[in-house]
Design a protein around this motif. Sequence first.
Motif, short mmCIF file in Angstrom:
data_model
loop_
_atom_site.label_atom_id
_atom_site.label_comp_id
_atom_site.label_asym_id
_atom_site.label_seq_id
_atom_site.Cartn_x
_atom_site.Cartn_y
_atom_site.Cartn_z
N GLY A 1 -2.87 -14.37 -28.96
CA GLY A 1 -3.34 -13.00 -28.77
C GLY A 1 -2.21 -12.09 -28.32
O GLY A 1 -1.10 -12.14 -28.85
N ASP A 2 -2.47 -11.24 -27.30
CA ASP A 2 -1.43 -10.31 -26.84
C ASP A 2 -0.50 -10.95 -25.81
O ASP A 2 0.40 -10.31 -25.30
N LYS A 3 -0.74 -12.24 -25.50
CA LYS A 3 0.11 -13.04 -24.60
C LYS A 3 0.02 -12.62 -23.14
O LYS A 3 0.85 -12.99 -22.32
N SER A 4 -1.01 -11.87 -22.82
CA SER A 4 -1.20 -11.42 -21.43
C SER A 4 -1.43 -12.61 -20.51
O SER A 4 -2.22 -13.51 -20.82
N GLY A 5 -0.70 -12.65 -19.41
CA GLY A 5 -0.89 -13.66 -18.38
C GLY A 5 -0.22 -14.99 -18.60
O GLY A 5 -0.37 -15.90 -17.77
N ILE A 6 0.54 -15.15 -19.69
CA ILE A 6 1.17 -16.44 -19.95
C ILE A 6 2.44 -16.60 -19.11
O ILE A 6 3.07 -15.64 -18.69
N ALA A 7 2.84 -17.86 -18.93
CA ALA A 7 4.09 -18.15 -18.23
C ALA A 7 5.29 -17.72 -19.08
O ALA A 7 6.34 -17.38 -18.55
N ARG A 8 5.17 -17.79 -20.38
CA ARG A 8 6.13 -17.39 -21.39
C ARG A 8 7.22 -18.41 -21.65
O ARG A 8 7.54 -18.69 -22.80
N TYR A 9 7.82 -18.97 -20.62
CA TYR A 9 8.95 -19.90 -20.79
C TYR A 9 8.54 -21.33 -20.47
O TYR A 9 7.73 -21.58 -19.57
N LYS B 1 2.83 -21.67 -22.79
CA LYS B 1 1.53 -21.08 -23.13
C LYS B 1 0.57 -21.02 -21.95
O LYS B 1 -0.46 -20.34 -22.01
N ALA B 2 0.91 -21.71 -20.87
CA ALA B 2 0.00 -21.80 -19.73
C ALA B 2 -0.27 -20.43 -19.14
O ALA B 2 0.62 -19.57 -19.05
N LEU B 3 -1.50 -20.23 -18.72
CA LEU B 3 -1.87 -18.99 -18.05
C LEU B 3 -1.45 -19.09 -16.58
O LEU B 3 -1.84 -20.01 -15.87
N ASP B 4 -0.64 -18.15 -16.15
CA ASP B 4 -0.08 -18.15 -14.79
C ASP B 4 -0.84 -17.11 -13.95
O ASP B 4 -0.77 -15.91 -14.26
N PRO B 5 -1.54 -17.53 -12.91
CA PRO B 5 -2.32 -16.57 -12.12
C PRO B 5 -1.48 -15.51 -11.42
O PRO B 5 -2.01 -14.49 -10.98
N LEU B 6 -0.18 -15.74 -11.32
CA LEU B 6 0.69 -14.76 -10.68
C LEU B 6 1.21 -13.70 -11.64
O LEU B 6 1.79 -12.70 -11.21
N VAL B 7 0.99 -13.92 -12.93
CA VAL B 7 1.47 -12.97 -13.94
C VAL B 7 0.40 -11.91 -14.20
O VAL B 7 -0.73 -12.23 -14.54
N GLU B 8 0.77 -10.66 -14.04
CA GLU B 8 -0.12 -9.56 -14.36
C GLU B 8 0.29 -8.95 -15.69
O GLU B 8 1.42 -8.49 -15.85
N GLY B 9 -0.61 -8.97 -16.65
CA GLY B 9 -0.33 -8.38 -17.94
C GLY B 9 0.63 -9.22 -18.75
O GLY B 9 0.68 -10.44 -18.65
N ILE B 10 1.44 -8.54 -19.54
CA ILE B 10 2.35 -9.20 -20.47
C ILE B 10 3.70 -9.42 -19.79
O ILE B 10 4.29 -8.47 -19.26
N PRO B 11 4.23 -10.65 -19.79
CA PRO B 11 5.46 -10.95 -19.05
C PRO B 11 6.72 -10.49 -19.78
O PRO B 11 7.54 -11.30 -20.23
N SER B 12 6.86 -9.19 -19.88
CA SER B 12 8.05 -8.59 -20.51
C SER B 12 8.23 -7.19 -19.98
O SER B 12 7.24 -6.45 -19.82
N THR B 13 9.45 -6.80 -19.72
CA THR B 13 9.72 -5.43 -19.29
C THR B 13 9.42 -4.42 -20.38
O THR B 13 9.26 -3.24 -20.11
N LYS B 14 9.33 -4.90 -21.63
CA LYS B 14 9.00 -4.03 -22.76
C LYS B 14 7.50 -3.71 -22.80
O LYS B 14 7.09 -2.78 -23.50
N GLY B 15 6.71 -4.56 -22.16
CA GLY B 15 5.26 -4.38 -22.22
C GLY B 15 4.62 -4.98 -23.44
O GLY B 15 3.42 -4.78 -23.69
N VAL C 1 11.32 -23.41 -24.82
CA VAL C 1 10.48 -22.51 -25.61
C VAL C 1 10.32 -21.18 -24.88
O VAL C 1 10.06 -21.15 -23.68
N ASP C 2 10.51 -20.11 -25.62
CA ASP C 2 10.22 -18.76 -25.14
C ASP C 2 9.23 -18.13 -26.12
O ASP C 2 9.54 -17.98 -27.30
N ILE C 3 8.04 -17.80 -25.62
CA ILE C 3 7.06 -17.10 -26.46
C ILE C 3 7.46 -15.63 -26.47
O ILE C 3 6.91 -14.79 -25.78
N SER C 4 8.46 -15.35 -27.27
CA SER C 4 9.22 -14.10 -27.19
C SER C 4 8.78 -13.04 -28.18
O SER C 4 9.12 -11.87 -28.02
N GLY C 5 8.08 -13.45 -29.25
CA GLY C 5 7.82 -12.53 -30.34
C GLY C 5 9.00 -12.39 -31.28
O GLY C 5 8.94 -11.66 -32.26
#
Length: 201
Positions: free
Chosen positions: A86-94, A185-199, A110-114
């Motif tokens: 989806g929009d990758k909101s809340g994922i750990a990303r790395y 891909k894990a959902l990280d409870p400490l991550v708010e929104g999308i984990p990128s400064t780009k948004g 792995v970086d879910i970078s787009g």
Amino acid sequence: MSAARTASLSRATSESRVELELDLDGTGRSRIQTTVPFFDHMLTAFAKHSLTDLTVRAEGDTDIDAHHTVEDVSIVLGQAIREALGDKSGIARYGDALVPLDEALAQAVVDISGRPYLVHSGEPVGFEHHLIGGHFTGSLVRHSFEAISVHAALTVHVRVLGGRDPHHIAEAEYKAFARAFRQAKALDPLVEGIPSTKGAL
């Protein structure tokens, strides 16, 4: 309740037919039938170690070789991963994993970078020509990771640090990729929104 991170896709060409379902928040259950036995083994390992429920039904022109079937399944797997994220909101990303299999040792990051990118190195000279299980050419390991990375829009680094047996080397690579993807891909409870400064990713 967050939206289900699932996907169900199919692909049909003159070379193969693929049907695939996945759930990124599963427990690692799998039903894999690609008509390429060693690839079935690798996809089963990927599902198990990434905690992704995965069903794959595929058939292709394996009378020619396994290339088209492995490539097309990997394309659909990548597309399904991208859709399910989806929009990758809340994922750990790395994610980063170092996995042994007896004498073989592989690392994956792995970086879910787009941004689709694969760096793949360290396989022994001649590995790409070896037939694993009599049907799966060593070169298909890299090709599979490339197709997944491109179609899932992942940045992936896979590095073989040691190994002698081609089966062990390939399996260590897939398991390392699975474990790194599991973290990313894990959902990280400490991550708010999308984990990128780009948004956006």
